[in-house]
Design an enzyme around this catalytic site. Structure first.
Site, PDB file in Angstrom:
ATOM      1  N   LYS A 178       0.869  -1.187   0.000  1.00  0.00           N
ATOM      2  CA  LYS A 178       0.000   0.000   0.000  1.00  0.00           C
ATOM      3  C   LYS A 178       0.893   1.219   0.000  1.00  0.00           C
ATOM      4  O   LYS A 178       2.033   1.171   0.479  1.00  0.00           O
ATOM      5  CB  LYS A 178      -0.886   0.018   1.260  1.00  0.00           C
ATOM      6  CG  LYS A 178      -2.161   0.791   1.090  1.00  0.00           C
ATOM      7  CD  LYS A 178      -3.148  -0.003   0.284  1.00  0.00           C
ATOM      8  CE  LYS A 178      -4.485   0.658   0.156  1.00  0.00           C
ATOM      9  NZ  LYS A 178      -5.438  -0.262  -0.485  1.00  0.00           N
TER      10      LYS A 178
HETATM   11  P1  NAD Z   1     -12.968   7.279  -3.701  1.00  0.00           P
HETATM   12  O1  NAD Z   1     -12.034   8.370  -3.328  1.00  0.00           O
HETATM   13  O2  NAD Z   1     -13.278   7.052  -5.153  1.00  0.00           O
HETATM   14  O3  NAD Z   1     -14.388   7.507  -2.978  1.00  0.00           O
HETATM   15  C1  NAD Z   1     -14.510   7.693  -1.605  1.00  0.00           C
HETATM   16  C2  NAD Z   1     -15.937   8.085  -1.274  1.00  0.00           C
HETATM   17  O4  NAD Z   1     -16.026   8.269   0.133  1.00  0.00           O
HETATM   18  C3  NAD Z   1     -16.381   9.405  -1.897  1.00  0.00           C
HETATM   19  O5  NAD Z   1     -17.756   9.369  -2.159  1.00  0.00           O
HETATM   20  C4  NAD Z   1     -16.083  10.415  -0.784  1.00  0.00           C
HETATM   21  O6  NAD Z   1     -16.900  11.578  -0.898  1.00  0.00           O
HETATM   22  C5  NAD Z   1     -16.420   9.591   0.445  1.00  0.00           C
HETATM   23  N1  NAD Z   1     -15.690  10.024   1.631  1.00  0.00           N
HETATM   24  C6  NAD Z   1     -14.383  10.387   1.695  1.00  0.00           C
HETATM   25  N2  NAD Z   1     -14.064  10.742   2.955  1.00  0.00           N
HETATM   26  C7  NAD Z   1     -15.186  10.598   3.693  1.00  0.00           C
HETATM   27  C8  NAD Z   1     -15.513  10.836   5.054  1.00  0.00           C
HETATM   28  N3  NAD Z   1     -14.606  11.305   5.905  1.00  0.00           N
HETATM   29  N4  NAD Z   1     -16.782  10.567   5.470  1.00  0.00           N
HETATM   30  C9  NAD Z   1     -17.707  10.099   4.599  1.00  0.00           C
HETATM   31  N5  NAD Z   1     -17.465   9.881   3.299  1.00  0.00           N
HETATM   32  C10 NAD Z   1     -16.228  10.124   2.855  1.00  0.00           C
HETATM   33  O7  NAD Z   1     -12.392   5.953  -3.015  1.00  0.00           O
HETATM   34  P2  NAD Z   1     -12.692   4.464  -3.424  1.00  0.00           P
HETATM   35  O8  NAD Z   1     -11.668   4.026  -4.408  1.00  0.00           O
HETATM   36  O9  NAD Z   1     -14.146   4.316  -3.736  1.00  0.00           O
HETATM   37  O10 NAD Z   1     -12.343   3.702  -2.063  1.00  0.00           O
HETATM   38  C11 NAD Z   1     -13.288   3.641  -1.001  1.00  0.00           C
HETATM   39  C12 NAD Z   1     -12.846   2.587  -0.003  1.00  0.00           C
HETATM   40  O11 NAD Z   1     -12.749   1.316  -0.653  1.00  0.00           O
HETATM   41  C13 NAD Z   1     -11.476   2.809   0.637  1.00  0.00           C
HETATM   42  O12 NAD Z   1     -11.530   2.299   1.949  1.00  0.00           O
HETATM   43  C14 NAD Z   1     -10.553   1.957  -0.205  1.00  0.00           C
HETATM   44  O13 NAD Z   1      -9.386   1.578   0.507  1.00  0.00           O
HETATM   45  C15 NAD Z   1     -11.444   0.773  -0.476  1.00  0.00           C
HETATM   46  N6  NAD Z   1     -11.106  -0.002  -1.658  1.00  0.00           N
HETATM   47  C16 NAD Z   1     -11.048   0.559  -2.883  1.00  0.00           C
HETATM   48  C17 NAD Z   1     -10.757  -0.228  -3.993  1.00  0.00           C
HETATM   49  C18 NAD Z   1     -10.763   0.343  -5.374  1.00  0.00           C
HETATM   50  O14 NAD Z   1     -10.640  -0.434  -6.331  1.00  0.00           O
HETATM   51  N7  NAD Z   1     -10.925   1.631  -5.568  1.00  0.00           N
HETATM   52  C19 NAD Z   1     -10.497  -1.591  -3.836  1.00  0.00           C
HETATM   53  C20 NAD Z   1     -10.580  -2.148  -2.557  1.00  0.00           C
HETATM   54  C21 NAD Z   1     -10.886  -1.345  -1.475  1.00  0.00           C
END
Ligand code: NAD
Length: 433
Positions: free
Chosen positions: A123
């Site tokens: 990471k």
């Molecule tokens: P992203 O940045 O595309 O979206 C994040 C979302 O969460 C947005 O809607 C944002 O407005 C909201 N957000 C951010 N901070 C916040 C807060 N403090 N309170 C409430 N809402 C909040 O991120 P993502 O890629 O969708 O990732 C989201 C989660 O999924 C993370 O925990 C990430 O580690 C995990 N994840 C992502 C992937 C991937 O392929 N993108 C894969 C596995 C896990």
């Protein structure tokens, strides 16, 4: 514990861990709990508690206002180098730190092993608020951070991907920077790129769709019909948006979604595609018509069958776990439920599909992307989606089997599966020299 044992465990003389942070402690506590249940070899356990490689960099970052040069912190942690190259996202967030990145790298190791991918976990992150950056600032941060870690990444060593606050464009800049340094185009250095650069079709949707692809099997296990099941999604980014879309395509009623500014709620169901268009046009859910506003705290307490936390970690805690109404939680985000909250939810009979299994669709399609880039042979969307569904469902049933056979919850079962595979690999490779 003796002083020497402390030092061996990665602590300095003051008893401080190098990766000191609540999230790292929680990841290790979770690992220890499962290692004990499995009766894991204590030498292997000690190795797996600590990341193998942790890189901390600081670098100068010139703002658009040329009189401003900030010093930024960046991190890349590679947890296990035993299984093949390491793999994991890069996040841009104002509070990211070494311990958080180390915890997430560890989770990635288990996740890859659970779905059977030939990777160890990694990471990375830069401590910066992406919302405050212009496009050219974002590009400069990305190119300089890539340069700082360039010796430690590569198609055979460590392959980054998008995470919180980063996206396809950021991955394109990372790939371009790396390629400029090595003197030829190297698409396989990163996944989650735009398709024009060798990115995979369906990668953007993969994590969210992968989460929801487990809904029928989970509902079947609980004997609960999914048609008309009501779903709440916390987060409307890469994961949350496509989870909401997939759930609504499956015939579920998505009653609430939220972003960082708060949520929207309609007990009759939201038109998710209209919400997505609104979010694209306004960069917020605010102002979406015909719905009630809810806060990011209230969203967890809404009446629903399925809760999908898909934003950030640590959102379901001891303080709100009793108020969660859902019967089933599919963890789209990493670490959304604290260990204490996990116990409370389980005691209340809530069925949890843990992050290491539920959101493994992203890294699975990233693996497909890497394989395609290395072979310069690209698969159709149908092939990708079909293979993703097959891998996710197989992993779900294998984990459910361990859970039933060994009388443990799904999180413990998933971790047993992942840790067992990595521990066996470590034991057969042996200790060098
Ligand atoms: P992203 O940045 O595309 O979206 C994040 C979302 O969460 C947005 O809607 C944002 O407005 C909201 N957000 C951010 N901070 C916040 C807060 N403090 N309170 C409430 N809402 C909040 O991120 P993502 O890629 O969708 O990732 C989201 C989660 O999924 C993370 O925990 C990430 O580690 C995990 N994840 C992502 C992937 C991937 O392929 N993108 C894969 C596995 C896990």
């Amino acid at each position: 514990m003796t002083d020497n044992a402390n030092l061996g465990a990665g602590m300095d003389e003051a008893g401080q861990l190098e990766w000191e942070s609540p999230m790292y402690h929680e990841a290790v506590a979770q690992f220890d709990r499962v290692a004990e249940v499995m009766g894991l070899d204590h030498n292997v356990a000690e190795r797996l508690r600590r990341p193998q490689r942790s890189i901390v960099v600081t670098f100068p970052f010139r703002r658009d206002d040329y009189t401003e040069v900030d010093t930024l912190f960046g991190y890349r942690v590679q947890h296990v180098l035993t299984m093949g190259p390491t793999k994991g996202g890069i996040r841009y967030a104002p509070d990211v730190n070494l311990g958080e990145v180390a915890a997430l790298a560890m989770l990635m190791t288990w996740k890859c092993a659970i779905v059977g991918l030939p990777f160890g976990g990694a990471k990375g992150g830069v401590r910066v608020s992406p919302l405050d950056l212009s496009r050219s600032e974002l590009q400069r941060v990305t190119r300089r951070f890539t340069t700082e870690i360039i010796k430690f990444i590569g198609p055979d060593t460590d392959i980054p991907a998008p995470d919180l606050g980063t996206n396809e464009q950021v991955m394109a800049w990372l790939m371009d920077t790396y390629s400029q340094h090595v003197g030829h185009a190297e698409p396989a250095v990163v996944t989650g790129k735009p398709p024009e650069l060798g990115g995979s079709v369906a990668r953007r949707e993969a994590t969210g769709r992968g989460v929801v692809s487990l809904l029928p099997a989970a509902a079947n296990h609980l004997d609960h019909p999914i048609n008309e099941a009501s779903v709440v999604v916390h987060g409307f980014g890469n994961v949350g948006r496509y989870a909401a879309i997939a759930a609504s395509e499956m015939g579920c009623r998505v009653v609430a979604v939220s972003d960082i500014y708060g949520g929207i709620y309609n007990p009759d169901g939201l038109d998710v595609m209209a919400v997505a268009r609104h979010s694209d046009n306004h960069r917020t859910l605010e102002g979406f018509p015909g719905v009630d506003r809810v806060t990011n705290d209230e969203i967890f307490t809404l009446d629903c069958d399925v809760l999908i936390p898909a934003a950030i970690g640590g959102v379901v805690t001891r303080a709100n776990a009793d108020d969660v109404k859902a019967r089933m939680v599919l963890e789209g985000a990493n670490n959304p439920i604290t260990l204490e909250a996990d116990d409370i939810l389980r005691d209340r009979g809530v069925f949890i599909v843990p992050d290491v299994l539920a959101n493994a669709g992203g890294v699975t399609v990233s693996y497909f992307e890497w394989v395609q880039d290395l072979q310069n042979y690209f698969w159709s969307e149908n092939e990708i989606v079909g293979r993703l569904r097959e891998i996710m469902n197989r992993a779900f049933h294998e984990v459910l089997h361990i859970s039933t056979n060994e009388g443990v919850d799904m999180r413990t079962a998933a971790l047993i599966k992942g840790i067992r595979r990595v521990a066996e690999a470590k034991l057969v490779r042996g200790v060098y020299p």
